[in-house]
Scaffold this active site. Structure first.
Site, short mmCIF file in Angstrom:
data_model
loop_
_atom_site.label_atom_id
_atom_site.label_comp_id
_atom_site.label_asym_id
_atom_site.label_seq_id
_atom_site.Cartn_x
_atom_site.Cartn_y
_atom_site.Cartn_z
N HIS A 150 -15.68 1.91 -4.19
CA HIS A 150 -14.43 1.67 -4.11
C HIS A 150 -13.96 0.56 -3.35
O HIS A 150 -12.70 0.05 -3.33
CB HIS A 150 -13.81 2.93 -3.00
CG HIS A 150 -12.52 3.31 -2.91
ND1 HIS A 150 -11.83 3.83 -4.36
CD2 HIS A 150 -11.62 3.23 -2.18
CE1 HIS A 150 -10.36 3.83 -3.92
NE2 HIS A 150 -10.39 3.59 -2.82
N ASP A 185 -17.75 4.39 -8.01
CA ASP A 185 -16.56 4.58 -7.16
C ASP A 185 -16.56 6.41 -6.99
O ASP A 185 -16.03 6.99 -7.97
CB ASP A 185 -15.36 4.14 -7.55
CG ASP A 185 -14.22 4.37 -6.59
OD1 ASP A 185 -14.34 5.20 -5.62
OD2 ASP A 185 -13.05 3.74 -6.67
N TYR A 208 0.80 -1.01 -0.07
CA TYR A 208 0.06 -0.01 0.06
C TYR A 208 0.73 1.07 0.09
O TYR A 208 0.91 1.96 -0.99
CB TYR A 208 -0.88 -0.15 1.19
CG TYR A 208 -2.14 1.01 1.04
CD1 TYR A 208 -2.85 1.11 0.12
CD2 TYR A 208 -1.75 2.30 1.94
CE1 TYR A 208 -3.97 2.10 -0.07
CE2 TYR A 208 -2.78 3.30 1.95
CZ TYR A 208 -3.79 3.36 1.13
OH TYR A 208 -4.73 4.34 0.88
N SER A 210 -6.38 1.37 -4.80
CA SER A 210 -6.51 2.85 -4.35
C SER A 210 -4.96 3.36 -4.55
O SER A 210 -4.49 3.38 -5.66
CB SER A 210 -7.04 2.94 -3.11
OG SER A 210 -7.62 4.23 -2.67
#
Length: 719
Positions: free
Chosen positions: A690, A651, A487, A568
């Site tokens: 999302h 989203d 991430y 993301s």
């Protein structure tokens, strides 16, 4: 297989001019600006054509996706428990009894938890399971519940209220109270349970109910309100707003003694916030002896994070990163008048490893530390003296400690990459832990797997932690399929949580999954975050490249067998790394990624990400962004691996136009090159956002679709 990509219209007349600190202003073309209009007929037709191409490509492996779905569904058909909260002699908890699209909220007798009944079933919200429960607040007595639901994966939330039955299994009363236009806010009941706090954005009268989640407008002018049970939303009391800073977001909580209301003001995604204290809440709301709120602006310069723990009269305990990048606990005395110097006392000092958060209850502080990405829990007296450590069942991470400030009952979860999520009960009278509920997973034996934490050096010599999970009989010969994820953003630590999906990958492909704890995350506090954001964002991608080379060196895998996946900010990571080093990967899958780094701040809540990425309106930050922005750095002269972008048409966090524009540029620059034999595809899920609240059936189908793509890309047939 030759792929005929849809012809995507380019409008080369669309461009923006950006100031640069490195030289003259730069003109940047944006030929796919029209794809930012999600509801246009042209965009809808484009989505349909792209989905058709992707579906046809995936069908080359026959019914593999359906077979994998069937097997994974069988594996996950067991009771799964999330959070548990106690109110009096009642337990409230969420459970998925097996294959429900959404987890169900139950209540039970705390003295006999087997006596349970459904309190709220989100699967009844919609026939296809695409409406989900997004927030929930239980009043102190346990008699009222305020809950929020969202549609189709959107961040927009509708709040409702239910009255809890006096007896388990009794009828549940859904009240008429309805609150709309809520986003990034959670209801907070007052002590007398007359109502709750929440924050909302202005009503968008031009947006129909069906269109919520498809719009791209910036979310600004949030305000905090108090809703009194039984009244209309139009009657709600305005509690807090900022007329000079429309981008600010607000959160509120009442102090444990119910004397004060704490108002937290954030301007972006950093944890640093301003803090105000409303001192006459009772007089305005209950007694009605005063008409205006009295505010003491305690913190006004966004200098640190301040997470309220407890107070005794005018002395407040906070978990903070004030002058402590690894965090500490302090007290602040309420000043006699606004502007007075603050009296700050250290209670629990900063350590060399991260103090993640603290929970106050029963006159004690329960502090959760993160040491090399593994949780450590210790109990302290209110004034900072260590009482005892709490032994955890294995290296791993715990869920949020849930309990009232004056109740001895704490429930929490524990898990690791190889330890399934298990519920524990802790009695604060003696701090003895016991298993409350544990899962029974078919065909899963934890001792069959091995989880190793390894450390490798990044480009600049920084030591980066990495978890590698595989079967104990794994052979490191460089030929195993490996699933790599990371991430690296917004100070979020990627802790070792159990994922049956990733275990399923290990089982089906005789491979391994890897989590790299790259810079930009929160694994080592604020300094680790700062080392991977703004002008340092490239460090995150260098960390990935170095990690991949380490995997090759240790013969875990090779480039043609390696898949990288992230969502993301992790999707941004995948795309940036793919652009920069396409030769490192055999398969790249980016979920709901941020790909247009020059315009992200213009849509929905994107303005708040400027704290991590910077803003193209600032010359120096533009110079950084233009170097790695995926949309603007497609490498026309290098062969790309298999690429799949995944997004949702609802989203409204990272709008799907990011994915639409990036895949269009990929296909334009590389799609027709003779050496580009691997596909560049996008899959757009309808009635999906999302990721939060996505129905189980959709999540399983999406993951198994990815496995099919991985199978084709890496030429690795699942067993």
């Amino acid at each position: 297989m030759t792929i005929q990509y849809p012809v995507t219209r380019r409008d080369d007349s669309v461009s923006d001019t950006f100031k640069s600190a490195a030289g003259p202003a730069k003109v940047v073309n944006d030929p796919y600006r029209w794809l930012e209009e999600p509801s246009s007929d042209e965009t809808k037709a484009w989505v349909e054509q792209q989905n058709k191409v992707t579906t046809e490509y995936l069908s080359k492996d026959g019914d593999l996706t359906k077979r994998l779905e069937s097997e994974l569904m069988e594996r996950i058909n067991f009771a799964k428990f999330g959070w548990t909260r106690r109110r009096g002699d009642r337990l409230f908890f969420d459970k998925n009894p097996g294959l429900a699209n959404q987890s169900i909220i139950y209540m039970a007798d705390a003295n006999d938890p087997s006596k349970e009944a459904v309190l709220l079933d989100p699967n009844q919200f919609s026939t296809d399971g695409t409406w989900s429960l997004s927030s929930m607040s239980i009043s102190r007595s346990g008699k009222l519940v305020a809950y929020g639901y969202s549609k189709g994966g959107s961040d927009w939330v509708t709040l409702k209220v239910l009255r809890v039955p006096d007896v388990i299994g009794g009828p549940v009363e859904i009240l008429e109270d309805t609150i709309e236009w809520v986003k990034f806010s959670y209801p907070e009941f007052d002590e007398k349970e007359q109502g709750f706090l929440y924050a909302r954005f202005p009503e968008n009268k031009q947006l129909s109910a069906d269109e919520k989640g498809t719009e791209t407008d910036s979310n600004i002018n949030q305000k905090m309100y108090y809703h009194r049970i039984g009244e209309q939303q139009s009657q709600d009391t305005l509690v807090y707003q900022s007329t000079t800073n429309p981008e600010y977001l607000f959160g509120g909580n009442f102090t444990n003694d119910n004397k004060y209301l704490m108002v937290h003001i954030s301007k972006d995604c950093n944890p640093e916030s301003n803090l105000s204290i409303i001192t006459n809440w009772n007089q305005v709301i209950y007694d009605k002896t005063e008409t205006e709120f009295k505010e003491i602006k305690l913190i006004t310069n966004f200098n640190a994070s301040y997470n309220y723990l407890h107070n005794v009269d005018g002395k407040f305990w906070f978990h903070t990163n004030l002058n402590a990048p690894m965090n500490r606990v302090i007290t602040i005395d309420l000043p006699a008048k606004e502007g007075d110097a603050l009296n700050i006392t250290e209670v629990i000092k900063e350590r060399e490893y991260l103090n993640q958060y603290a929970h106050y209850t029963s006159q004690k502080l329960y502090v959760v530390f993160l040491r090399d990405v593994q949780d450590v829990v210790e109990v302290f007296e209110l004034h900072g003296k260590l009482i005892r450590p709490l032994p955890l069942p294995a290296p791993g991470c715990i869920g949020s400690l849930g309990g009232l400030h004056d109740s001895p009952h704490i429930y929490f979860s524990f898990e690791s990459f190889t330890y399934p999520k298990t519920s524990f009960y802790l009695n604060t009278n003696d701090d003895v832990m016991s298993v409350f509920r544990e899962p029974n997973i078919k065909n899963f034996v934890p001792t069959d797997y091995e989880c190793k934490q390894e450390f490798y050096q990044s480009k600049d010599g920084t030591k980066i932690p990495m978890f590698v999970v595989h079967k104990k009989n794994f052979v490191a010969n460089g030929q195993a399929p490996v699933f790599l994820t990371a991430y690296g953003g917004f100070e979020y630590p990627y802790s070792p949580a159990f994922s049956l999906n990733l275990i399923f990958f290990v089982d089906k492909f005789n491979g391994a999954f890897v989590v790299a704890n790259i810079r930009g995350g929160g694994e080592y506090g604020k300094k680790w975050h700062d080392a991977g954001r703004l002008k340092n964002k490239q460090n995150s991608y260098d960390d990935i490249a170095a990690g991949v080379e380490y995997l090759f060196e240790k013969k875990y895998t090779s480039a043609d067998k390696l898949t990288i996946n992230g969502g993301s900010n992790g999707g941004l990571m995948v795309a940036a790394c793919t652009n920069q080093r396409p030769e490192l990967f055999g398969c790249c899958i980016a979920d709901v990624g941020v790909f247009d780094m020059l315009r992200f701040q213009k849509f929905t809540i994107g303005r708040h990400w400027v704290s991590d990425y910077g803003c193209s309106d600032e010359p120096e930050q533009f110079d950084t962004l233009i170097k790695y922005s995926p949309l603007h750095n497609v490498n026309a002269n290098k062969k790309y691996p298999h690429v799949l972008l995944v997004t949702g048409d609802h989203d409204d966090r990272v709008i799907p136009a990011h994915s639409y524009k990036y895949i269009s540029e990929l296909q334009y620059q590389r799609g027709n090159k003779p050496d580009q034999t691997d596909p560049l595809l996008i899959l757009v899920d309808v009635q999906a956002g999302h990721g939060a609240g996505k129905p189980l059936s959709k999540r399983v189908h999406e993951f198994c679709t990815k496995l099919t793509f991985i199978s084709i890309a890496t030429k690795s047939k699942p067993n």
